[in-house]
Design a protein around this motif. Sequence first.
Motif, PDB file in Angstrom:
ATOM      1  N   PRO A 115     -40.507  11.967 -24.125  1.00 50.76           N
ATOM      2  CA  PRO A 115     -40.718  10.445 -23.682  1.00 50.76           C
ATOM      3  C   PRO A 115     -40.305  10.119 -22.382  1.00 50.76           C
ATOM      4  CG  PRO A 115     -39.586  10.890 -25.859  1.00 50.76           C
ATOM      5  CD  PRO A 115     -39.825  12.059 -25.195  1.00 50.76           C
ATOM      6  N   THR A 116     -41.352   9.100 -21.772  1.00 48.00           N
ATOM      7  CA  THR A 116     -41.118   9.034 -20.217  1.00 48.00           C
ATOM      8  C   THR A 116     -42.026   7.590 -20.222  1.00 48.00           C
ATOM      9  OG1 THR A 116     -41.187   9.753 -18.050  1.00 48.00           O
ATOM     10  CG2 THR A 116     -43.046  10.371 -19.688  1.00 48.00           C
ATOM     11  N   ALA A 161     -44.906   1.171 -18.618  1.00 52.65           N
ATOM     12  CA  ALA A 161     -44.050   1.493 -20.015  1.00 52.65           C
ATOM     13  C   ALA A 161     -44.007   0.380 -20.707  1.00 52.65           C
ATOM     14  CB  ALA A 161     -42.661   1.667 -19.440  1.00 52.65           C
ATOM     15  N   LEU A 203     -36.632   6.337 -23.309  1.00 50.31           N
ATOM     16  CA  LEU A 203     -37.746   7.004 -22.418  1.00 50.31           C
ATOM     17  C   LEU A 203     -36.786   7.283 -21.122  1.00 50.31           C
ATOM     18  CD1 LEU A 203     -40.466   4.054 -22.280  1.00 50.31           C
ATOM     19  CD2 LEU A 203     -40.158   6.074 -23.726  1.00 50.31           C
TER      20      LEU A 203
END
Length: 489
Positions: free
Chosen positions: A149-150, A178, A259
Amino acid sequence: MAITADDLPLDNSFAQLPPAFYTRLMPTPLPDPHFVAASAPAAALVGLDAQQLANEDFVAVFSGNRVPARAQPLSAVYSGHQFGVWAGQLGDGRAILLGDIPSPAGPMELQLKGSGRTPYSRMGDGRAVLRSSIREFLCSEAMAALGIPTTRALMVTGSPQPVVRESVETAAVVTRMAPSFVRFGSFEHWYYRDKQDELRTLADYVIKAFYPELAGEPNPYKALLKEVTLRTARLIAQWQAVGFMHGVMNSDNMSILGLTLDYGPFGFMEAFDPNHICNHTDQHGRYSYANQPPIGHWNCYALANALLPLVGTVEDAQEALDAYQPEFARSIDALLHAKLGLASNRDGDREFLDDTFKLMQDNHVDFTLFFRRLGKLQLQAPETDAPLRDLFIDRAAFDAWAARYRERLRAENSVDVARREAMMRTNPKYVLRNYLAQVAIERAQNGDFSEVDKLLSVLQQPYDEQPDNESYAALPPDWASHLEVSCSS
């Protein structure tokens, strides 16, 4: 059909919060902006064509030189703990949110990092440099390809405008994406100002927008704290499993969505050392590889403290936080078993895992290459171990370990072909080593962006063999040992 930047279907849910949460402002234009690179997968997420992003129209918008018609640009306020010390008000000191754009997974915010001074810049110039922008661009997309997750990076633009860091560099802007850039420090900001109404407003916004399933819980704020704690534990387990080191795990760099957020002095483990510090600025090693799991827990405590007026009691907050350690232990255990090709849990596995990492540390074994080559080990053919064995200084110690490993594999009737296929999908061949990024950066600083594109294409398929790109999986050259990364960007 080609679209223009003014066609972007921008909205801005964060702008619907009260004015105390942000400052509306325009980006500061850059002279002579130019296209550096764009990510096709990130562009596809929001219905854009990466090739079209090189057009003058999009370069102007994503350099901050022009604001698209539907944008509501703003910079958010937040606070945080930096290196364990309360730092007070921080905020988007060089980032401006244009708005959010639809994607199949929900709205994605578009944020310009390096777009000029804001009220939260403090002593900063509001700019980012080409070096750090390329690093964040490449690593954001590399992490996404690894399945971690990023935040994402849509594109990078550059400018000849000089920016002073340790030396004079040139300016750049990275467009980040995001679902939200709300951080642990966003909540700390209101707690430390004793602004409970704003604290509740922010929590309600986050729950409604990103955790709607929690709204019906008896105590939705406790449920929010627990869910963020669980996500953080899982995220850091994933970091550890690929040898990723964030470098600056301040509470203002921790995402409320779990994230990976804010790529500064990051690094991927090479010669294994659990005490390795990837951030030259981190002189006391607070954010070393080994410390990332407990620091993740520490940051969740900071969030719990900020949410306490909403959660209600210390006991409720502690109960939510108690989820961290078992979730991390469960996650890292599953990930490490998968990395070793072990399909079951057995007595003695914990000791074997510890002994494996101790052997790697004693022999300065390259983290990524060890696990990748381990996938090709054959149960009945020790004579084929050479590529893996050659990573070790103490070959006899490796031989003893390999005998134990084979014994463990036989105990679960492991089959070479099936195990190899599973391990190749688990252990990447290609990660963003610092020296690879440095080569791409130096060429880009001389006007050649082709290596940024090439490296990005390699990193977007990290589990594939890519025979034509073997050099990108090689051990770092001797000169790479002198590379240092710090908080300067």
